[in-house]
Design a protein around this motif. Structure first.
Motif, short mmCIF file in Angstrom:
data_model
loop_
_atom_site.label_atom_id
_atom_site.label_comp_id
_atom_site.label_asym_id
_atom_site.label_seq_id
_atom_site.Cartn_x
_atom_site.Cartn_y
_atom_site.Cartn_z
N TYR A 1 48.27 13.61 43.11
CA TYR A 1 48.79 13.50 44.63
C TYR A 1 48.15 14.59 45.47
CZ TYR A 1 51.56 9.20 44.43
OH TYR A 1 51.68 7.79 43.87
N TYR B 1 44.88 6.99 45.45
CA TYR B 1 45.34 8.20 45.57
C TYR B 1 44.65 8.58 47.31
CZ TYR B 1 47.95 8.14 41.04
OH TYR B 1 48.18 7.71 40.16
N LYS C 1 48.83 12.75 53.28
CA LYS C 1 48.55 11.71 51.92
C LYS C 1 48.94 10.94 51.69
CE LYS C 1 50.81 14.77 49.27
NZ LYS C 1 50.44 15.98 48.42
N TYR C 2 48.04 10.33 50.79
CA TYR C 2 49.64 8.42 50.85
C TYR C 2 49.84 8.62 49.10
CZ TYR C 2 50.63 4.16 49.02
OH TYR C 2 51.32 2.88 48.31
N THR C 3 51.12 8.77 49.50
CA THR C 3 52.07 9.18 47.86
C THR C 3 52.64 7.98 46.83
OG1 THR C 3 54.03 9.75 48.99
CG2 THR C 3 52.07 11.59 49.12
#
Lengths: 115, 113
Positions: free
Chosen positions: A101, B32, B49-51
């Motif tokens: 991430y 991700y 951001k995609y977590t």
């Protein structure tokens, strides 16, 4: 304070010359990259280094040679510059293998113009 | 192989109108996903951001994106466009190892006063 810094910001040179672009990051990241952005804004990965080791080497002419003296620095040397090399080159860093991430952090780019 | 597709290379909206920038991903594993913004003569800056912690992700400057697995989409929205939002926007996906990023072709956002 700059997280990813690259120099120079502008580079104007003639065909056939050799030039280098330097990049440094102070984020403690273990992975660094070089991207090329063309006139249509398309971003293409060129190289990626993790802890000084080359892990990605896309189809790039061998006139381009990256060098990573330590994990905070990744330089790009270009031999025998051609007109088609004119583009904006971005250095970036991330935690890479340590975290999926972890986003990329970009420098402000080096605008290379070959005449 | 992972990739992202951005529909619409140019989007124009009036100031105060809704901004919707589209991104679809192709991934055989949990993706991700990221959105970046590039202002003129600058580098790319992370918007969000995609977590996997939440499907609706809030970012900077009032932007947010919703992850929809059924549609393999991660569209970027902002309720009310501001002149300062005019920029190039990139959707990106990274590999599970986190060391390779694939960018969309970008969407240029114009905000009309």
């Amino acid at each position: 304070d700059t997280a990813v810094s690259q120099t120079p910001k502008y580079l104007v040179t003639q065909m056939g010359n050799d030039k280098s672009i330097k990049c440094e990051q102070n984020l403690g990241h273990d992975t660094m990259y070089w991207y090329k952005q063309d006139s249509k804004k398309f971003l293409k990965i060129m190289f990626s280094y993790n802890n000084k080791e080359l892990i990605i080497n896309e189809t790039v002419p061998n006139r381009f040679s990256p060098k990573s003296p330590d994990k905070a620095h990744l330089n790009l040397h270009i031999n025998s510059l051609e007109l088609g090399d004119s583009a904006v080159y971005f250095c970036a860093s991330s935690q890479g293998l340590s975290g999926a991430y972890s986003p990329l952090h970009f420098g402000n780019g080096t605008r290379l113009t070959v005449t | 192989a992972q990739s992202v597709t951005q529909l619409g290379s140019h989007v124009s909206v009036s100031e105060g109108a809704l901004v919707l920038l589209r991104c679809n991903y192709s991934s055989s594993v949990p993706p991700y996903l990221f959105w970046y913004v590039q202002y003129p003569n600058q580098g790319l800056q992370l918007l969000l951001k995609y977590t996997s912690a939440a499907t609706l992700v809030k970012g900077i400057n009032g932007f947010e994106a919703e992850f929809k697995k059924s549609e393999t989409s991660f569209h970027l929205t902002k309720p009310s466009a501001h002149m300062s939002d005019a920029a190039e926007y990139f959707c990106a996906v990274s590999t599970s190892t986190g060391n390779q990023f694939y960018f969309g072709t970008g969407t240029s956002l114009t905000v009309i006063p």
